[in-house]
Design a protein around this motif. Structure first.
Motif, PDB file in Angstrom:
ATOM      1  N   THR A 180       0.811  -1.223   0.000  1.00  0.00           N
ATOM      2  CA  THR A 180       0.000   0.000   0.000  1.00  0.00           C
ATOM      3  C   THR A 180       0.842   1.270   0.000  1.00  0.00           C
ATOM      4  O   THR A 180       0.484   2.258  -0.636  1.00  0.00           O
ATOM      5  N   ASP A 181       1.964   1.257   0.716  1.00  0.00           N
ATOM      6  CA  ASP A 181       2.914   2.365   0.704  1.00  0.00           C
ATOM      7  C   ASP A 181       4.289   1.787   0.446  1.00  0.00           C
ATOM      8  O   ASP A 181       4.586   0.681   0.911  1.00  0.00           O
ATOM      9  N   PRO A 182       5.154   2.489  -0.279  1.00  0.00           N
ATOM     10  CA  PRO A 182       6.504   1.957  -0.502  1.00  0.00           C
ATOM     11  C   PRO A 182       7.151   1.544   0.816  1.00  0.00           C
ATOM     12  O   PRO A 182       7.180   2.316   1.775  1.00  0.00           O
ATOM     13  N   PHE A 183       7.637   0.312   0.857  1.00  0.00           N
ATOM     14  CA  PHE A 183       8.248  -0.226   2.070  1.00  0.00           C
ATOM     15  C   PHE A 183       9.732   0.133   2.030  1.00  0.00           C
ATOM     16  O   PHE A 183      10.556  -0.629   1.522  1.00  0.00           O
ATOM     17  N   VAL A 184      10.041   1.304   2.549  1.00  0.00           N
ATOM     18  CA  VAL A 184      11.393   1.861   2.473  1.00  0.00           C
ATOM     19  C   VAL A 184      12.094   1.659   3.801  1.00  0.00           C
ATOM     20  O   VAL A 184      11.601   2.066   4.856  1.00  0.00           O
ATOM     21  N   ILE A 185      13.259   0.991   3.746  1.00  0.00           N
ATOM     22  CA  ILE A 185      14.108   0.825   4.917  1.00  0.00           C
ATOM     23  C   ILE A 185      15.480   1.385   4.574  1.00  0.00           C
ATOM     24  O   ILE A 185      15.717   1.841   3.457  1.00  0.00           O
ATOM     25  N   ALA A 186      16.401   1.345   5.519  1.00  0.00           N
ATOM     26  CA  ALA A 186      17.704   1.976   5.309  1.00  0.00           C
ATOM     27  C   ALA A 186      18.490   1.330   4.171  1.00  0.00           C
ATOM     28  O   ALA A 186      19.292   1.992   3.515  1.00  0.00           O
ATOM     29  N   THR A 187      18.254   0.053   3.902  1.00  0.00           N
ATOM     30  CA  THR A 187      19.079  -0.665   2.925  1.00  0.00           C
ATOM     31  C   THR A 187      18.365  -0.949   1.605  1.00  0.00           C
ATOM     32  O   THR A 187      18.962  -1.555   0.713  1.00  0.00           O
ATOM     33  N   GLY A 188      17.105  -0.547   1.459  1.00  0.00           N
ATOM     34  CA  GLY A 188      16.428  -0.807   0.203  1.00  0.00           C
ATOM     35  C   GLY A 188      14.950  -0.501   0.316  1.00  0.00           C
ATOM     36  O   GLY A 188      14.474   0.020   1.332  1.00  0.00           O
ATOM     37  N   SER A 189      14.203  -0.787  -0.752  1.00  0.00           N
ATOM     38  CA  SER A 189      12.773  -0.506  -0.741  1.00  0.00           C
ATOM     39  C   SER A 189      12.037  -1.525  -1.607  1.00  0.00           C
ATOM     40  O   SER A 189      12.608  -2.116  -2.527  1.00  0.00           O
ATOM     41  N   ARG A 190      10.768  -1.715  -1.293  1.00  0.00           N
ATOM     42  CA  ARG A 190       9.876  -2.594  -2.049  1.00  0.00           C
ATOM     43  C   ARG A 190       8.578  -1.838  -2.312  1.00  0.00           C
ATOM     44  O   ARG A 190       8.068  -1.152  -1.435  1.00  0.00           O
ATOM     45  N   VAL A 191       8.027  -1.990  -3.501  1.00  0.00           N
ATOM     46  CA  VAL A 191       6.687  -1.477  -3.779  1.00  0.00           C
ATOM     47  C   VAL A 191       5.732  -2.624  -4.085  1.00  0.00           C
ATOM     48  O   VAL A 191       4.514  -2.449  -4.089  1.00  0.00           O
ATOM     49  N   VAL A 192       6.297  -3.798  -4.361  1.00  0.00           N
ATOM     50  CA  VAL A 192       5.512  -5.005  -4.608  1.00  0.00           C
ATOM     51  C   VAL A 192       6.171  -6.158  -3.855  1.00  0.00           C
ATOM     52  O   VAL A 192       7.391  -6.306  -3.885  1.00  0.00           O
ATOM     53  N   ALA A 193       5.355  -6.943  -3.159  1.00  0.00           N
ATOM     54  CA  ALA A 193       5.871  -8.175  -2.554  1.00  0.00           C
ATOM     55  C   ALA A 193       5.945  -9.228  -3.655  1.00  0.00           C
ATOM     56  O   ALA A 193       4.916  -9.679  -4.157  1.00  0.00           O
ATOM     57  N   GLN A 194       7.149  -9.578  -4.043  1.00  0.00           N
ATOM     58  CA  GLN A 194       7.359 -10.566  -5.107  1.00  0.00           C
ATOM     59  C   GLN A 194       7.780 -11.876  -4.451  1.00  0.00           C
ATOM     60  O   GLN A 194       8.961 -12.149  -4.262  1.00  0.00           O
ATOM     61  N   ASN A 195       6.782 -12.669  -4.106  1.00  0.00           N
ATOM     62  CA  ASN A 195       6.983 -13.877  -3.326  1.00  0.00           C
ATOM     63  C   ASN A 195       6.711 -15.118  -4.167  1.00  0.00           C
ATOM     64  O   ASN A 195       6.370 -15.028  -5.344  1.00  0.00           O
ATOM     65  N   VAL A 196       6.861 -16.269  -3.566  1.00  0.00           N
ATOM     66  CA  VAL A 196       6.572 -17.550  -4.210  1.00  0.00           C
ATOM     67  C   VAL A 196       5.732 -18.374  -3.250  1.00  0.00           C
ATOM     68  O   VAL A 196       6.093 -18.522  -2.072  1.00  0.00           O
ATOM     69  N   PHE A 197       4.607 -18.896  -3.738  1.00  0.00           N
ATOM     70  CA  PHE A 197       3.783 -19.799  -2.939  1.00  0.00           C
ATOM     71  C   PHE A 197       4.132 -21.245  -3.297  1.00  0.00           C
ATOM     72  O   PHE A 197       4.535 -21.545  -4.413  1.00  0.00           O
ATOM     73  N   VAL A 198       3.953 -22.119  -2.312  1.00  0.00           N
ATOM     74  CA  VAL A 198       4.263 -23.538  -2.441  1.00  0.00           C
ATOM     75  C   VAL A 198       3.051 -24.355  -1.990  1.00  0.00           C
ATOM     76  O   VAL A 198       2.391 -23.984  -1.012  1.00  0.00           O
ATOM     77  N   ARG A 199       2.796 -25.447  -2.700  1.00  0.00           N
ATOM     78  CA  ARG A 199       1.817 -26.421  -2.215  1.00  0.00           C
ATOM     79  C   ARG A 199       2.439 -27.808  -2.332  1.00  0.00           C
ATOM     80  O   ARG A 199       2.896 -28.201  -3.401  1.00  0.00           O
ATOM     81  N   ILE A 200       2.458 -28.510  -1.218  1.00  0.00           N
ATOM     82  CA  ILE A 200       2.995 -29.871  -1.179  1.00  0.00           C
ATOM     83  C   ILE A 200       1.853 -30.848  -0.939  1.00  0.00           C
ATOM     84  O   ILE A 200       0.995 -30.611  -0.073  1.00  0.00           O
ATOM     85  N   THR A 201       1.828 -31.921  -1.707  1.00  0.00           N
ATOM     86  CA  THR A 201       0.813 -32.961  -1.552  1.00  0.00           C
ATOM     87  C   THR A 201       1.482 -34.244  -1.061  1.00  0.00           C
ATOM     88  O   THR A 201       2.550 -34.628  -1.557  1.00  0.00           O
ATOM     89  N   LEU A 202       0.843 -34.884  -0.088  1.00  0.00           N
ATOM     90  CA  LEU A 202       1.333 -36.154   0.449  1.00  0.00           C
ATOM     91  C   LEU A 202       0.579 -37.319  -0.201  1.00  0.00           C
ATOM     92  O   LEU A 202      -0.472 -37.134  -0.815  1.00  0.00           O
TER      93      LEU A 202
END
Length: 371
Positions: free
Chosen positions: A24-46
């Motif tokens: 929602t707001d740029p996630f700015v910290i001292a060492t960098g910034s994010r405007v989009v969470a670029q993640n990976v989802f996982v699904r494991i089947t047993l």
């Protein structure tokens, strides 16, 4: 910790897909910034048909991993998991550590999904696997990123209206500007307390100037999180004594060995547990070690959805003994793609009772299938 064995717990399928969620707001910290969470989802089947979910939440400027790296590494690791028993989750964690020691976010997502699937097959919530020592609603802080003065105050006012009273302020780029931002928030909302999180951005002198500036306007600064570089343990130790403010080691602790070194150097009052830095099982080991050594516990995350954050909340509910919760990043995302799981009401996180993480999410269009 409880060990439960079920039939048909062999891993038969691993699915991976990228997820991009605006912040929602740029996630700015001292060492960098994010405007989009670029993640990976996982699904494991047993083999039993039980399915579990996991999440990889890389923050390149902190851990060096990104979404593409996680997908690539996790594809390789996923092949190694096929046929393995999810009941042997500690052995799985050791295998992943051996195969990809530098890719903690990728390992974490796979560990998480295997644990979720195992607990669903066993019919128990994830937190019950760790003992269920403290199953109750808990409060989190809220993070205010580095922003201009007006935006900082507007964000703080909005969160305060929702009931938040502990504000984790990102600092470390400009001491004078940091003090002005905290003072403006304090003048507007005098009943709050601050955590100052510099993400390694200060040197020793700058941190002392920051603390003195906050003390001058009467702000309540309850914790300094990783004020100086991760290798500067002498600096952390000095700041504990020179400021009189408790210090939390975050980036300084990326392994159990790091936690032992922090204790040996007496460099921190708190250890900040983050599963993306270490994987789930090693995070549990670090928490147990820290508590046994008399260090206090904080828990946080990268920019995560309720999958990864739910896993961390499960550690809190299962182990107990956590003083500071920084489990807020799902609230900073523009969308919540998760159904079920724990829930928020203002700053309060409410436990779930369903098996595993108690949640689901839809698979994306770019699924990598490993079977």
């Amino acid at each position: 910790m409880t060990t439960i064995r079920t039939h048909s717990d062999a891993i038969t399928k691993v699915e991976l897909w990228p997820v991009d969620i605006p912040i929602t707001d740029p996630f700015v910290i001292a060492t960098g910034s994010r405007v989009v969470a670029q993640n990976v989802f996982v699904r494991i089947t047993l083999q039993s048909g039980a399915q579990g979910y996991g999440e990889m939440a890389p923050f390149p400027e902190v851990g060096g991993e990104d979404q593409a790296t996680c997908l690539s590494v996790a594809t390789r690791l996923g092949k190694a998991l096929l046929g393995q028993s999810a009941a042997q989750y500690r052995r799985l964690a050791d295998l992943l550590q051996d195969l990809a020691p530098l890719h903690s976010a990728a390992r974490c997502g796979l560990e998480m999904a295997a644990l979720d699937a195992f607990c669903r097959a066993a019919g128990i919530p994830l937190w019950a696997l760790w003992g269920g020592a403290d199953v109750r609603a808990r409060e989190t802080d809220i993070t205010i990123p580095i922003a201009d003065l007006d935006r900082t105050v507007a964000l703080a006012r909005g969160w305060h209206a929702k009931g938040f009273r502990l504000f984790k302020m990102k600092v470390g780029k400009d001491v004078d500007g940091d003090v002005r931002r905290l003072e403006a928030v304090h003048r507007e909302l005098p009943d709050i307390a601050f955590i100052g999180d510099a993400n390694q951005g200060f040197n020793r002198e700058e941190c002392i100037a920051f603390v003195n500036g906050v003390k001058r306007f009467g702000g309540r600064l309850v914790l300094l999180e990783q004020p100086v570089a991760r290798d500067d343990l002498d600096g952390l130790l000095a700041l504990r004594h020179l400021t009189g403010i408790p210090v939390a080691a975050d980036e300084s602790v990326r392994s159990l060995d790091d936690a032992r070194t922090v204790l040996e150097k007496q460099a921190a009052d708190y250890i900040n547990i983050k599963i993306m830095k270490t994987g789930v099982i090693q995070a549990l080991d670090i928490a147990a070690f820290a508590r046994g050594a008399g260090l206090r516990l904080m828990i946080g995350g990268m920019v995560e959805t309720r999958i990864a954050m739910g896993s961390s909340f499960g550690i809190v509910l299962g182990l107990g003994g956590f003083d500071v919760l920084d489990l807020d990043t799902p609230l900073l995302l523009a969308d919540d793609p998760i159904k079920g799981g724990y829930a928020y009401s203002g700053p309060r996180l409410h436990p779930w009772r369903e098996s595993g993480l108690g949640l689901t999410t839809d698979a994306g269009h770019e699924v990598t299938l490993i079977e």
